[in-house]
Design a protein around this motif. Sequence first.
Motif, PDB file in Angstrom:
ATOM      1  N   THR A  69       0.814  -1.217   0.000  1.00  0.00           N
ATOM      2  CA  THR A  69       0.000   0.000   0.000  1.00  0.00           C
ATOM      3  C   THR A  69       0.845   1.264   0.000  1.00  0.00           C
ATOM      4  O   THR A  69       0.307   2.360   0.145  1.00  0.00           O
ATOM      5  CB  THR A  69      -0.929   0.021   1.232  1.00  0.00           C
ATOM      6  N   ASP A 194      -1.909   3.713  -3.143  1.00  0.00           N
ATOM      7  CA  ASP A 194      -2.323   2.760  -4.168  1.00  0.00           C
ATOM      8  C   ASP A 194      -2.185   1.346  -3.606  1.00  0.00           C
ATOM      9  O   ASP A 194      -1.741   1.164  -2.466  1.00  0.00           O
ATOM     10  CB  ASP A 194      -1.461   2.935  -5.433  1.00  0.00           C
ATOM     11  N   THR A 195      -2.555   0.355  -4.388  1.00  0.00           N
ATOM     12  CA  THR A 195      -2.459  -1.033  -3.948  1.00  0.00           C
ATOM     13  C   THR A 195      -1.919  -1.909  -5.070  1.00  0.00           C
ATOM     14  O   THR A 195      -2.383  -1.821  -6.219  1.00  0.00           O
ATOM     15  CB  THR A 195      -3.825  -1.581  -3.493  1.00  0.00           C
ATOM     16  N   ALA A 339      -6.082   3.214  -5.639  1.00  0.00           N
ATOM     17  CA  ALA A 339      -6.264   1.765  -5.565  1.00  0.00           C
ATOM     18  C   ALA A 339      -7.534   1.328  -6.277  1.00  0.00           C
ATOM     19  O   ALA A 339      -8.513   2.071  -6.366  1.00  0.00           O
ATOM     20  CB  ALA A 339      -6.304   1.335  -4.108  1.00  0.00           C
ATOM     21  N   THR A 341      -9.527  -1.946  -5.616  1.00  0.00           N
ATOM     22  CA  THR A 341      -9.632  -3.181  -4.844  1.00  0.00           C
ATOM     23  C   THR A 341     -11.062  -3.380  -4.358  1.00  0.00           C
ATOM     24  O   THR A 341     -11.853  -2.442  -4.295  1.00  0.00           O
ATOM     25  CB  THR A 341      -8.703  -3.144  -3.611  1.00  0.00           C
TER      26      THR A 341
END
Length: 420
Positions: A69, A194-195, A339, A341
């Motif tokens: 992350t 972000d992921t 991200a 998700t």
Amino acid sequence: MTVRRQLLVERLLRYLRVTLMTVVGVQLALAVGMSLVDSYRRRGKRPKPFPVTPPSPVPVGEGEVTVYTYGKDLYEAMLAAIEGAERQVLFETYIWKGDAVGERFKQALVDAAARGVDVYCIYDGFANLVVSPRFKRFPPSLKVLRYPVYGAGWRFFDLRRYGRDHRKVLVVDDAVGFVGGYNVGAAYETEWRDTHVRVTGPGVWDLKRAFADFWNLHRRRRLGHSERPLLLEAASSWEPMIRFQRNVPRLWMFPIRGMYLEAINRASRNIWITQAYFLPDQPFVDALRAAAGRGVDVRLLVPLKSNHIVADWISRGYFSQLLDAGVRIFRFRDAMVHAKTATVDGTWSTVGTANIDRLSLTGNYEINVEVIDEALARTLEGIYRTDETNSIELTSGEWEARDLHRRFTESLLRPLRPLL
């Protein structure tokens, strides 16, 4: 009488054309103006620190999945993988900045090729128009495919040829693969939330095949007919808990949207989604509303202010429907959350490159990993809770009390939804 009617029809059509052009012109002018003003306001402003979750591997099947992350942690892991490569490196990105971080990746790839590793690179030409041409000159030891700015050629009517390459993939040997929302650049290293995931085990082969399929689909037009295809051996085993869903506009294949809708429709406990740009179609909104209506805890986390102000305003046009249905909306503050998700019922999870918008779900080349595993779902739920601590929940009362000029702007921009 016939002549008078004909003149009247012509005047009416002319009036309608002028009206339509005026309305469209106002919408586009407003969008451009908002973007310019927002860009000016952002000058010199630095995002504030945000909470992150340290990466830790989660056993999944015969391998592991590690969630990142924070860009700095991710880049160190990616560079370490490239530096340890023995046979092959497959690297694909949407944005590849020519800054210090971009140079580190470029040099690592060049060094890998120098020691005999086969290095394949793909980047999107349109996304990197502002990157220096000098940076985009690569030694012949690297096999580089620049996905074109305009790929339709004379087939301008063929919508299958307009999708951007929005994927972010790294595969090293048969040992490790990376996929997620992170582009390559200094800002993403520390300023964006972000992921990305790191995958080991049999699931890596599917990610490797995804890269090879894209390379082979586009290599001849971009690299010449003499370029040999990227051949892979058949997988020795399959990982039933991990699947890579790929959008391929050239073949008119868009499974990621269906993946999301199936998970949402099956949900019985919770649906927690994080999205950088949330501009769904109406059936997608209806699926979330229906889930909330049957008692599912539906939560959506989006940026308070993203890097695309027009997308933010258009996204807000869906908030009334969602809030009225019981969906909880959280807005991440002080930094850009990029991200893509979701986790459902403590069992199903996805991390990838696809936004929930038209461009990603029915337009671009995208890739998401889909994982059926309770431990990974718990990890993503923990990350979601951490992100909530840096977010502001939007209530129905607050939303309904917004200013009249905000409602007017949302209505004026609504027709631009299909373009995003």
